[in-house]
Motif scaffolding. Structure first.
Motif, short mmCIF file in Angstrom:
data_model
loop_
_atom_site.label_atom_id
_atom_site.label_comp_id
_atom_site.label_asym_id
_atom_site.label_seq_id
_atom_site.Cartn_x
_atom_site.Cartn_y
_atom_site.Cartn_z
N LEU A 161 -3.74 6.75 2.17
CA LEU A 161 -2.91 6.10 1.00
C LEU A 161 -3.64 5.04 0.49
O LEU A 161 -3.85 4.90 -0.68
CB LEU A 161 -1.42 5.65 1.76
CG LEU A 161 -0.60 6.62 2.22
CD1 LEU A 161 0.24 6.08 3.24
CD2 LEU A 161 0.42 7.14 0.97
N ASP A 162 -4.17 4.06 1.49
CA ASP A 162 -4.89 2.88 0.90
C ASP A 162 -5.89 2.37 1.85
O ASP A 162 -5.75 2.64 2.86
CB ASP A 162 -3.72 1.93 0.42
CG ASP A 162 -3.03 1.47 1.89
OD1 ASP A 162 -3.50 0.71 2.52
OD2 ASP A 162 -1.88 1.85 2.27
N TYR B 266 1.52 12.08 -4.17
CA TYR B 266 1.07 11.02 -3.87
C TYR B 266 -0.19 10.88 -4.76
O TYR B 266 -0.21 9.69 -5.73
CB TYR B 266 0.50 10.79 -2.54
CG TYR B 266 -0.53 9.63 -2.26
CD1 TYR B 266 0.10 8.48 -2.13
CD2 TYR B 266 -1.58 9.94 -2.40
CE1 TYR B 266 -0.73 7.24 -2.24
CE2 TYR B 266 -2.63 8.58 -2.31
CZ TYR B 266 -2.04 7.33 -2.41
OH TYR B 266 -2.96 6.41 -2.39
N GLY C 143 0.81 -1.10 -0.07
CA GLY C 143 -0.07 -0.08 -0.11
C GLY C 143 0.76 1.07 0.10
O GLY C 143 0.34 2.27 -0.39
N PRO D 285 3.05 3.57 -3.87
CA PRO D 285 3.17 4.83 -4.76
C PRO D 285 4.08 5.90 -4.23
O PRO D 285 4.43 6.91 -5.05
CB PRO D 285 1.58 5.28 -4.52
CG PRO D 285 1.06 4.10 -4.31
CD PRO D 285 1.78 3.13 -3.38
N VAL E 101 -0.69 8.11 -8.01
CA VAL E 101 -1.74 7.12 -8.17
C VAL E 101 -2.23 7.59 -9.60
O VAL E 101 -2.52 6.48 -10.43
CB VAL E 101 -2.92 7.55 -7.34
CG1 VAL E 101 -4.28 7.03 -7.74
CG2 VAL E 101 -2.50 7.26 -6.04
N TRP F 206 -5.58 1.96 -3.58
CA TRP F 206 -5.12 3.29 -3.35
C TRP F 206 -6.13 4.26 -3.51
O TRP F 206 -7.00 4.12 -4.37
CB TRP F 206 -3.93 3.62 -4.48
CG TRP F 206 -2.64 2.62 -4.32
CD1 TRP F 206 -2.12 2.33 -2.97
CD2 TRP F 206 -2.09 1.76 -4.86
NE1 TRP F 206 -1.02 1.50 -3.30
CE2 TRP F 206 -1.17 1.07 -4.42
CE3 TRP F 206 -2.54 1.15 -6.30
CZ2 TRP F 206 -0.17 0.17 -4.92
CZ3 TRP F 206 -1.72 0.26 -6.93
CH2 TRP F 206 -0.69 -0.32 -6.27
N GLN F 207 -5.93 5.05 -2.83
CA GLN F 207 -6.99 6.08 -2.49
C GLN F 207 -6.74 7.69 -3.19
O GLN F 207 -5.64 8.23 -2.71
CB GLN F 207 -7.49 6.19 -0.95
CG GLN F 207 -7.83 5.13 -0.47
CD GLN F 207 -9.07 4.55 -0.82
OE1 GLN F 207 -10.27 5.01 -0.70
NE2 GLN F 207 -9.12 3.20 -1.36
#
Length: 315
Positions: free
Chosen positions: A101-102, A230, A36, A39, A234, A268-269
């Motif tokens: 992050l995730d 970040y 996770g 990235p 992604v 991943w968010q």
């Protein structure tokens, strides 16, 4: 391949263009080999951090001692699970979460021997898990509580996730708590045992990125650049998944294909997912997690949960 009308090549070129923010601010980030967090590695290796005006050093620090690296000033920022920030702040290491992050979708789990029918059957057994205050230990406590048990009902042997998985495959311990990419090592060795529960069954592993309040106050442009980097990483994964997986996989000695196999168990968010998460889910989970941490003695009091997050930079 197109992404919102922009070619993958154009997207990657844009992500690695001339620096535009935070003039070469130096920052050291503590992470682990958890899929996770990858990235952040991609942002470093693909030049995204540099493009955004950051001079980033990434250090691999076990979760059990990551807060010590922050407290010593060796690192300014870190990635870890939401409940771990609660532990750090409760124990005097003041830190602030900045973005998500995730979320784990089966990437964290408990592995047991083939004859174990359910989680309740590990009562009185030996379980390998990281030290109290870490995500694997918390996941163990969470799963046990949901099954009417506590960590007092098992014997915990402290081992980091990679070592826990390898020891389990080698026949040591009755169960183990681990995560990707190490969980897949057990998936590939069904003769050693089975995965009895993951975060698909118990959705309680989600990671965030944060820094010390001092670093945030003194370097707001750098924090904005870290957040943007970040999200840029992604976007790069979406634009060129194969290349991104190769870069991220290399950091944990995996091929791009193997890395992709691990990555399928998490999400991943992006920026919009972050806004939704911090609008309610974050607060509800942090409260339940803090109550459990207090119950199992990892913390002695619950810190002010409203003061350990700053979402200005995801807007």
């Amino acid at each position: 391949m197109k992404l919102i009308g922009i070619s993958a090549a154009a997207m990657i070129a844009a992500l690695t263009a001339t620096p535009v923010l935070a003039a070469d601010t130096k920052v050291t980030i503590a992470i682990s080999g958890w899929t996770g967090f990858a990235p952040l590695t991609l942002a470093k290796e693909a030049g995204i951090f540099a493009k955004n005006g950051l001079d980033v050093t990434i250090k691999k620090v076990p979760q059990a001692s990551r807060h010590l690296a922050i407290a010593s000033g060796d690192v300014q920022c870190a990635a870890t699970t939401v409940e771990t920030w609660v532990v750090w702040n409760a124990n005097g290491v003041t830190t602030t979460q900045l973005f998500q992050l995730d979320k784990s979708y089966g990437a964290d789990g408990m592995v047991v021997r083939s004859g174990t029918a359910g989680i309740k059957d590990i009562k009185g057994k030996t379980v390998a898990a990281s030290a109290p205050g870490t995500s694997p230990y918390f996941a163990l406590a969470w799963m046990l509580k949901k099954n009417g048990m506590s960590v007092k009902d098992v014997t915990v042997v402290n081992m980091e996730p990679g070592a826990a998985a390898q020891a389990f495959i080698a026949g040591q311990n009755d169960a183990a708590m681990t995560y990707e990419p190490y969980l897949s090592a057990v998936r590939e060795k069904p003769e050693s045992g089975k995965i009895i529960a993951t975060t698909l069954d118990y959705p309680m592993v989600m990671d965030t990125f944060g820094c010390t309040p001092k670093f945030i106050a003194e370097n707001p442009d750098a924090v904005k650049a870290l957040t943007k980097s970040y999200f840029d990483a992604v976007d790069m994964i979406k634009a060129d998944q194969a290349k991104s997986y190769e870069i991220m996989g290399a950091d944990v000695k995996q091929t791009g294909e193997k890395f992709g196999a691990s990555a399928q168990y998490l999400r991943w968010q992006g920026r919009e997912e972050n806004k939704k998460f911090f609008a309610g889910d974050f607060q509800a989970f942090s409260k339940e997690a803090a109550d459990l941490l207090l119950e199992i003695g990892v913390i002695k009091e619950i810190p002010d949960l409203t003061k350990i997050v700053d979402t200005r930079f995801i807007q």
